[in-house]
Design an enzyme around this catalytic site. Structure first.
Site, mmCIF file in Angstrom:
data_model
loop_
_atom_site.group_PDB
_atom_site.id
_atom_site.type_symbol
_atom_site.label_atom_id
_atom_site.label_comp_id
_atom_site.label_asym_id
_atom_site.label_seq_id
_atom_site.Cartn_x
_atom_site.Cartn_y
_atom_site.Cartn_z
ATOM 1 N N CYS A 198 68.259 70.208 58.644
ATOM 2 C CA CYS A 198 69.009 71.210 57.883
ATOM 3 C C CYS A 198 70.344 70.629 57.402
ATOM 4 C CB CYS A 198 69.226 72.451 58.746
ATOM 5 S SG CYS A 198 69.706 73.902 57.814
ATOM 6 N N CYS A 203 67.803 75.631 45.671
ATOM 7 C CA CYS A 203 68.815 75.800 46.714
ATOM 8 C C CYS A 203 70.195 75.920 46.076
ATOM 9 C CB CYS A 203 68.777 74.600 47.667
ATOM 10 S SG CYS A 203 69.941 74.713 49.034
#
Length: 400
Positions: free
Chosen positions: A158, A346
């Site tokens: 992440c 994103c």
């Protein structure tokens, strides 16, 4: 007889799968969601919580009313086992729940032993409780400021959250009048800045390098963490970074009870799946989101994971729902979407700025990929948070 679909998990993957199955079959199916949490959490906003920009009520909602309004049952309890032969799930309270089809969307847990001293001496923002603890630490930090280290460890996936927290930290230091008084370090397992665990995008390394230089952030790239002491982080290359505040993104693992099934899961507890998101061995068991195993298609000097974020999780859940609907109707499941072929969409926030990340595929080779910097990215993230929470709370998973 009506078929029974059991969904383990009530966040991005689980809530989407449960609602989508009902939608695909026009309600002609029984669905039960099993989850140890009775609230949906919009994880992307955890980057703001430690700085007081959000609290839990802003980024969560109770799932029971949503599920009830769509005719879906809810068991507020953790699953503790699966018996694929008997077609039932064991619950933590000792009960069993029979299924015709099972969707595993159990998310992740932190690999807390990846770095000695991580739990005792650093914060993380990967869960709601830990983000709240990081917020308490931040408030103490402001009373006695010093250098800061933000890190994504070996095996982490992440990286987007690490970058977002890094740039939001820089922004908050400016607001507090501390930017010129403290050093801010970024430590990452990525082989280069802007790799993100997806192989990078055109000009990404250059853009991220410019961001860090502009903010006066010192980067330590392609390096793991050896250990974390109280007040200092030692990197694998021997570099020692003193800190007054540290936030670390660790690798993730699947749930422990899944790792107990080597015919289903790998050693990390991720279920091995086909492009239909059916598990390799069982046609009636699906896995979506973080719970689904994804092969890392490269080797890097310091290991990096792959981000299984909200958008690809939703896509997986919809594919699984379509295939379950086909099976309920006696048809062969044909919907497919390889993880690597899902679009990369994103928004990376940076306090009052940010970067929009778009690519035609999650993993290379790609035909198109672009990073668009600017304050519009911050505004887009704010708007998307409100939209997505509204969409999920009302069960409108058919919306984009």
């Amino acid at each position: 007889m009506r078929k029974h679909v059991v969904v383990l998990g009530a966040n991005f993957g689980g809530l989407t799968a449960a609602l989508a199955v009902k939608h695909e079959l026009h309600g002609d199916v029984d669905v039960t969601v099993v989850s140890p949490s009775d609230h949906f959490l919009f994880n992307p906003s955890l980057i703001w919580l430690p700085f007081g920009k959000r609290d839990r009520s802003d980024i969560t909602f109770p799932v029971a009313p949503t599920l009830e309004s769509h005719g879906i049952g809810f068991e507020h309890v953790a699953a503790s086992g699966i018996d694929p032969g008997a077609h039932h799930v064991t619950l933590a309270d000792g009960r069993t729940l029979d299924y015709d089809f099972l969707v595993v969307a159990t998310g992740y847990r932190n690999k807390t032993d990846v770095v000695p001293g991580f739990e005792e001496n650093a914060h993380t923002i990967t869960t709601l409780v830990e983000a709240e603890r990081a917020g308490a630490g931040w408030r103490r930090y402001l009373d006695d400021p010093g250098d800061i280290v933000i890190a994504a460890t070996q095996g982490a996936g992440c990286f987007g959250a690490a970058y977002e927290f890094l740039f939001n930290t820089s922004y908050q230091l400016k607001k507090a009048g501390l930017k010129d008084r403290v050093k801010l370090h970024y430590v990452t397992a990525e082989p280069f800045l802007g790799h993100f665990g997806i192989g990078g995008l055109p000009n990404g390394e250059k853009l991220l390098g410019m961001f860090l230089k502009k903010e006066g952030i010192e980067a330590h790239v392609s390096v793991g963490l050896d250990h974390i002491d109280d007040g200092a982080m030692e990197l694998a290359d021997g570099t020692r970074l003193p800190f007054s505040y540290a936030m670390v993104v660790p690798p993730f693992l699947g749930q422990e009870f899944l790792a107990e099934h080597p015919d289903l899961a790998d050693e990390k507890g991720y279920l091995r799946v086909r492009d239909t998101y059916q598990t390799d061995k069982y046609d009636d068991i699906y896995a979506v989101g973080v719970a689904a195993a994804v092969d890392v298609p490269w080797t890097t000097p310091t290991p990096v994971g792959i981000p299984k974020t909200g958008f690809p999780t939703e896509q997986m859940a919809h594919v699984a729902a379509k295939n379950i609907a086909s099976q309920v109707k006696g048809e062969v499941p044909t919907a497919q979407k390889k993880f690597e072929d899902i679009k990369a969409v994103c928004v990376m926030d940076a306090g009052n700025n940010g970067v929009i990340i778009l690519a035609d595929k999650m993993l290379p080779p790609r035909k198109h990929g672009v990073l668009i910097p600017g304050p519009q990215a911050h505004l887009m993230k704010l708007g998307f948070e409100k939209y997505f929470l509204w969409k999920m709370e009302h069960g409108y998973v058919q919306l984009p």
